[in-house]
Design a protein around this motif. Structure first.
Motif, short mmCIF file in Angstrom:
data_model
loop_
_atom_site.label_atom_id
_atom_site.label_comp_id
_atom_site.label_asym_id
_atom_site.label_seq_id
_atom_site.Cartn_x
_atom_site.Cartn_y
_atom_site.Cartn_z
N GLU A 151 -55.90 -96.95 -37.37
CA GLU A 151 -55.56 -97.66 -36.13
C GLU A 151 -54.17 -98.26 -36.22
N THR A 198 -47.42 -95.50 -31.44
CA THR A 198 -47.40 -95.73 -29.99
C THR A 198 -46.23 -96.63 -29.60
N ASP A 226 -49.92 -91.84 -26.63
CA ASP A 226 -50.79 -92.99 -26.38
C ASP A 226 -52.22 -92.56 -26.07
N ASN A 247 -51.09 -97.49 -33.74
CA ASN A 247 -50.38 -98.58 -33.05
C ASN A 247 -48.88 -98.51 -33.30
N ASN A 275 -46.65 -104.88 -36.55
CA ASN A 275 -48.03 -104.54 -36.89
C ASN A 275 -48.47 -105.10 -38.24
#
Length: 404
Positions: free
Chosen positions: A12, A19, A75, A16, A35
């Motif tokens: 994940e 994206t 995305d 992220n 992040n």
């Protein structure tokens, strides 16, 4: 590369990060910072995340091709690409909560097709492949392949506080494995996934993170104690601090830039490094340069450029930049070298540098300058190719002012 798949949570994070880069236009380093902020990740797991995100960006068009998606769909389709990445590298699929599956037969067929397309296999967009073939000719295929490799991790010993062997020994006591780089006297290659910036060595200012190729650029300045030196496109100051060490803290080292926040960062780094002869100055107008006319023993111009030599480290840029931007940069480089060269005194040396490998930004720019400024003479130059050295790609040229 990885030997086992990412965890669900790490997957994940990769999605992220990518994206933010691909759909929001954020630079990769800022996406990492955003992040990772506040997370208590083990250094090895953070390294695994950056390995995957970096590799995907270095060969983004290849990975999109083999799973049959477009990059602007990331995305929505990112999980399919990440699954495809794992299968491409012979790994089990990560256990994500929600993910799009990959047709493994179609994937295998697409991989075989991609192998017949060298530029695609190397993760090179068409505009860059055309430019590389035009400017580097027979050297381009090897360089193209080198630029899709993961970058090595280099640091520079701060000789104001330490020598290279002592640094390696001190790092080892903190669990960091490192070795000397034979061809660059100030360079150390870190070979472990250790958290460098948590070490006491870093806090004490014993090293700076800096690519070995970049260290060759600063070494070419050959600054001596007591000189007056100007780093006129200093940025955050990696090369400035290297020059300060050459000068042994003696003399005047003026770091200049058009952006104050970069100079503020440099002040913090200079304090940690013990580089007390560094003075920062914002370039507010052309008057800033005129006031320093014929005053410097050395001037380093590490000019804004395409960054096409450092794509291993900044792979996101090749999916944003296009060939149309290059003429704008070349014109800016011309303006800077024509104007800022006025600071070099008679007998002084001008060092022109880029982190590009394209002749249009490098030797052709130097030849044009020398033709229009006969009071300067060429000394030597070097193109540092990743395919030959394993470092990032750079160019440097040295010129001497013979008369006013």
């Amino acid at each position: 590369m990885l030997t086992y798949p990412l965890s669900g949570s790490s997957s994940e994070l990769v999605l992220n990060i990518l994206t933010m880069v691909l759909n929001q236009g954020k630079p990769l380093d800022r996406a990492y910072s955003h992040n990772f902020s506040g997370l208590k990740l083990e250094p090895t797991e953070q390294a695994r995340i950056t390995v995957v995100a970096g590799d995907i960006l270095r060969r983004l068009n290849l990975y999109c091709f083999i799973v049959d998606i477009n990059a602007d769909e990331f995305d929505r389709m990112g999980s399919k690409l990440l699954n495809g990445w794992h299968l491409f590298h012979g790994l089990e699929l990560p256990k994500m909560q929600y993910s799009l599956q990959v047709d493994e037969k179609a994937l295998a067929a697409n991989i075989e097709s991609a192998k017949q397309q060298p530029a695609l296999w190397d993760g090179c967009p068409q505009w860059l492949d055309d430019l590389g073939q035009q400017q580097l000719k027979d050297k381009w295929p090897a360089e193209r392949a080198a630029l899709m490799q993961a970058p090595k991790r280099f640091i520079r010993v701060n000789e104001l506080k330490c020598d290279r062997q002592k640094l390696i020994e001190k790092l080892a006591k903190e669990g960091v494995t490192a070795v000397s780089v034979e061809t660059v006297p100030s360079a150390v290659e870190v070979t472990s996934d250790s958290a460098l910036f948590r070490t006491e060595c870093f806090k004490q200012g014993l090293f700076e993170q800096q690519d070995a190729g970049s260290q060759l650029v600063a070494a070419a300045v050959d600054a001596k104690p007591g000189m007056r030196v100007v780093d006129a496109c200093a940025g955050a100051g990696g090369k400035t601090l290297h020059i300060a060490a050459q000068m042994q803290g003696k003399g005047r080292l003026l770091a200049m830039d058009v952006e104050q926040w970069k100079l503020d960062n440099l002040k913090t780094r200079a304090k940690r490094a013990g580089a007390h002869n560094v003075e920062t100055r914002i370039i507010a107008s052309s008057k800033t340069i005129k006031r320093l006319k014929l005053s410097a023993d050395r001037v380093l111009l590490d000019v804004p450029c395409s960054g096409l030599g450092v794509l291993k480290r900044n792979p996101d840029s090749k999916w944003r930049d296009t060939a149309e931007r290059l003429p704008i940069l070349v014109d800016l480089q011309k303006q800077i070298i024509d104007s800022y060269s006025r600071m070099v005194k008679v007998g002084g040396i001008l060092v022109y540098a880029t982190c590009s490998i394209m002749p249009e930004e490098n030797r052709l720019q130097v030849d044009r300058f020398l033709a229009e400024h006969p009071h300067f003479s060429f000394i030597d130059d070097e193109t540092i190719l990743s395919s030959e050295h394993g470092f990032d790609g750079f160019y440097l040229a040295r010129m001497i002012r013979n008369e006013e």
